[in-house]
Design a protein around this motif. Structure first.
Motif, PDB file in Angstrom:
ATOM      1  N   GLN A   1      68.938  34.432  60.813  1.00 47.14           N
ATOM      2  CA  GLN A   1      68.796  35.816  59.580  1.00 47.14           C
ATOM      3  C   GLN A   1      69.959  36.191  59.594  1.00 47.14           C
ATOM      4  O   GLN A   1      70.163  36.608  60.738  1.00 47.14           O
ATOM      5  N   HIS A   2      70.837  36.067  58.336  1.00 47.56           N
ATOM      6  CA  HIS A   2      71.852  37.193  58.668  1.00 47.56           C
ATOM      7  C   HIS A   2      71.813  38.661  59.114  1.00 47.56           C
ATOM      8  O   HIS A   2      70.834  39.124  57.742  1.00 47.56           O
ATOM      9  N   PRO A   3      73.433  39.297  58.970  1.00 44.94           N
ATOM     10  CA  PRO A   3      72.747  40.680  59.327  1.00 44.94           C
ATOM     11  C   PRO A   3      72.666  40.952  57.422  1.00 44.94           C
ATOM     12  O   PRO A   3      73.705  40.782  56.234  1.00 44.94           O
TER      13      PRO A   3
ATOM     14  N   THR B   1      61.156  33.427  52.870  1.00 45.61           N
ATOM     15  CA  THR B   1      61.595  33.464  51.669  1.00 45.61           C
ATOM     16  C   THR B   1      62.517  34.208  51.217  1.00 45.61           C
ATOM     17  O   THR B   1      62.458  33.938  49.924  1.00 45.61           O
ATOM     18  N   HIS B   2      63.064  34.716  51.690  1.00 46.59           N
ATOM     19  CA  HIS B   2      64.379  35.970  51.695  1.00 46.59           C
ATOM     20  C   HIS B   2      65.174  35.932  50.079  1.00 46.59           C
ATOM     21  O   HIS B   2      64.768  36.012  49.811  1.00 46.59           O
ATOM     22  N   HIS B   3      65.337  34.083  50.473  1.00 48.23           N
ATOM     23  CA  HIS B   3      66.385  34.155  49.983  1.00 48.23           C
ATOM     24  C   HIS B   3      65.714  33.002  48.134  1.00 48.23           C
ATOM     25  O   HIS B   3      66.505  33.082  47.483  1.00 48.23           O
TER      26      HIS B   3
ATOM     27  N   THR C   1      68.130  38.882  46.740  1.00 42.33           N
ATOM     28  CA  THR C   1      68.876  40.479  46.031  1.00 42.33           C
ATOM     29  C   THR C   1      68.755  41.646  45.780  1.00 42.33           C
ATOM     30  O   THR C   1      69.811  42.573  44.983  1.00 42.33           O
ATOM     31  N   HIS C   2      68.095  42.172  47.172  1.00 45.28           N
ATOM     32  CA  HIS C   2      67.583  43.442  47.166  1.00 45.28           C
ATOM     33  C   HIS C   2      68.789  44.926  47.302  1.00 45.28           C
ATOM     34  O   HIS C   2      69.688  45.204  47.031  1.00 45.28           O
ATOM     35  N   ILE C   3      70.111  43.184  47.931  1.00 46.52           N
ATOM     36  CA  ILE C   3      72.348  44.044  48.092  1.00 46.52           C
ATOM     37  C   ILE C   3      72.527  42.903  46.843  1.00 46.52           C
ATOM     38  O   ILE C   3      72.751  42.215  47.083  1.00 46.52           O
TER      39      ILE C   3
END
Ligand SMILES: [Cu+2]
Length: 458
Positions: free
Chosen positions: A190-192, A245-247, A252-254
Motif C-alpha cells: 500500500q502506497h504512503p 479496492t482502494h484504487h 481519488t481522495h487525494i
C-alpha cells in the motif's frame, strides 16, 4: 469464480439483513421541534447523532414538525443538513454516525480539529510477503464561519504522517497502485499517502430550509466520486489497513486540483467535479499541479438517518504516471449504514461496488463489504471482505485478468486516557485467495496479520 460470486452475493445480501435491525427506539426519543434552536453552539457536535431531523426519517409521520423545521439547517458547512452527515471531501456518511473532534471559537470562526496517530506492524506471508513497522494516521483541522445569514465558508486541512514510512509504503498482499520510484508500480504494498492530504475551501449558500448549493475547491482535495475515503467510513475507521479496492473506490481522495459544485435538496445531493486525473507521484511532501482534465458526477441519498447511498461516475484522464496514454472511466455505487447502540455502542456497515473501464478495453470490477460492531465504548470487532479483478499481480504487468479475494477480521480495545484522548490497541488477521494462475507466485493462498496502537485526540 465461485468464491468471487459467493463474496459478491454476501456483499449484496448483507445490507438487506442489516436493514432488519433498523432502530425503532429513535422514534421514542423524538423531541418536539421547539427543543431545537437555530443557534449553533460550538459544543453542539458532541451529540449530533441524537438530534432529531424531522425533515428526514420522521418526515413521513410528522409533517407539522417538518413545516416548522429550521433547526440546525446550516450545521454542515456544505449545506442545509446535519454536520454528522459529512464524510471526506464532499461525501456523505449516515447522519447517525458518531463524530468526534475538539471544538473552539476564535472571533467569528468556529475551529475544529482531530488527530489519529497509528503505530502499525504488518506481517504478510509467502514469497511475496514482507513485514514492517510503520506510522500512519491523520491530522485534520477545519475553520468555519457564516457569511451573511445564508452562507457558510469552510477551510480545511488534512495532514498525514504516512511519508515517514518511506516511499514503498507498507506490505499488503494483493494491493497495487501508484509508484515508489517512477519506474515500477507498487505491488503487494500500500502506497504512503501524501503529507498534505487536503487543503480545501468551500462556500455553501442556503436557498431555503431544504435547498442549498455549494462550491468546493481543493489542492489537494477529493472529487465527487465514490464512497467516503476508507479512513472516514464508520465501518472502516477503526482499522489502520487500507482496502485493496482502494484504487477502484476511493483513491481519488487525494487529488491535486479539484473543483466541485453541488446542489443539496433535502436528503439528496447532486454534484459534479472537474479535477486533475493524475494520481499523486512518489514525492509525498510536494503539491502537484496540472490541468483539471477529468470529470466526475455523484448522486447521494440519505433516505434515513442510518443510511448513506451514492452512485457516481468519473472519466479520469491519464491517472497513472507509468501509463500516461491510458484513460479510465470509473463507476461506483455504495451503501453505508450506521446504527447507534445502547451503552455507547455502534454498528456500521459498508457495501460497495466499482468498475474500471480503461481505454485499452480492459474492464475490472471490485467488491467490498466491511462492518464494525462496538457493543460498548471499549471494544470494536471489525471485518472486511473484498474481491477484485486485477491484471497487475501476474508476472507480466497488465497481463491476464485474475480474480483474487481476501477476508480480514480484527478486534480493537479502547482505553480512554482523558476526555479527549483515547488509546486503542488492536490486531487483525487476513486470509487471501488467489487464482490458479497466481497461486505459484504466492505459494498458495497466503495469510496476513496486523497489530496496531492508535492515539486518538479529539
Ligand atoms: Cu488513499
Amino acid at each position: 469464480m465461485t468464491r468471487l460470486a459467493m463474496i459478491a452475493s454476501a456483499i449484496l445480501i448483507a445490507p438487506s439483513a442489516m436493514a432488519q435491525v433498523t432502530d425503532h427506539s429513535a422514534h421514542e426519543d423524538h423531541k418536539p421541534p421547539a427543543a431545537q434552536t437555530p443557534a449553533k453552539p460550538a459544543d453542539d457536535h458532541s451529540d449530533h447523532a441524537q438530534l432529531d431531523h424531522p425533515q428526514m426519517d420522521h418526515g413521513m409521520m410528522d409533517h407539522s414538525a417538518m413545516d416548522q423545521a429550521t433547526p440546525h439547517a446550516m450545521s454542515s458547512a456544505l449545506g442545509a443538513y446535519a454536520a454528522t452527515r459529512d464524510g471526506s471531501g464532499t461525501s456523505w456518511v449516515p447522519d447517525a454516525s458518531a463524530h468526534t473532534g475538539l471544538h473552539t471559537t476564535a472571533g467569528d470562526w468556529m475551529l475544529m480539529g482531530h488527530a489519529m496517530l497509528d503505530g502499525v506492524y504488518s506481517w504478510q506471508d509467502g514469497p511475496r510477503g514482507e513485514e514492517k513497522v510503520f506510522a500512519a494516521g491523520m491530522l485534520m483541522i477545519a475553520a468555519e464561519r457564516s457569511i451573511g445569514d445564508a452562507g457558510t465558508l469552510q477551510l480545511r486541512a488534512m495532514l498525514s504522517p504516512d511519508p515517514l514510512m518511506g516511499k514503498r509504503g507498507y506490505p499488503l498482499l494483493l494491493a497495487a497502485g501508484e509508484t515508489a520510484d517512477g519506474v515500477d508500480t507498487l505491488i503487494d504494498r500500500q502506497h504512503p499517502h501524501d503529507f498534505i492530504m487536503e487543503l480545501s475551501a468551500s462556500y455553501a449558500h442556503r436557498l431555503s430550509n431544504t435547498n442549498s448549493v455549494f462550491v468546493y475547491a481543493g489542492l489537494p482535495g477529493e472529487p465527487a466520486f465514490g464512497p467516503p475515503a476508507f479512513m472516514h467510513r464508520p465501518a472502516a475507521i477503526v482499522s489502520p489497513e487500507a482496502p485493496i479496492t482502494h484504487h477502484w473506490l476511493d483513491s481519488t481522495h487525494i487529488t491535486f486540483g479539484v473543483l466541485t459544485a453541488g446542489w443539496v435538496h433535502d436528503n439528496f445531493k447532486l454534484e459534479a467535479s472537474r479535477f486533475r486525473g493524475r494520481e499523486p507521484d512518489e514525492h509525498r511532501y510536494d503539491i502537484e499541479t496540472g490541468d483539471l482534465d477529468s470529470s466526475a458526477v455523484r448522486l447521494s441519498w440519505n433516505p434515513t438517518k442510518n443510511w448513506a447511498l451514492q452512485a457516481s461516475w468519473a472519466d479520469v484522464a491519464s491517472p497513472e504516471q507509468l501509463e500516461p496514454d491510458v484513460d479510465v472511466v470509473k463507476y461506483s455505487a455504495s451503501a453505508l449504514y450506521t446504527q447507534k447502540l445502547a451503552d455507547n455502542g455502534e454498528l456500521a456497515f459498508t457495501a460497495a461496488f466499482a468498475r474500471k473501464d480503461n481505454s485499452e478495453e480492459v474492464t475490472l470490477d471490485a467488491w467490498l463489504a466491511e462492518a464494525s460492531w462496538s457493543p460498548n465504548a471499549d471494544w470494536t470487532i471489525f471485518s472486511r471482505a473484498e474481491a477484485i479483478e486485477t491484471d497487475e499481480l501476474g508476472l507480466i504487468h497488465h497481463g491476464p485478468v485474475e480474480e483474487v479475494q481476501r477476508i480480514n477480521i480484527g478486534v480493537a480495545r479502547n482505553f480512554r486516557l482523558t476526555d479527549t484522548v483515547v488509546l486503542a490497541l488492536g490486531a487483525s488477521v487476513t486470509q487471501n485467495w488467489v487464482s490458479d494462475a497466481l497461486s505459484p507466485l504466492y505459494d498458495g493462498n497466503p495469510k496476513g496479520a496486523m497489530a496496531f496502537v492508535r492515539l486518538k485526540i479529539g
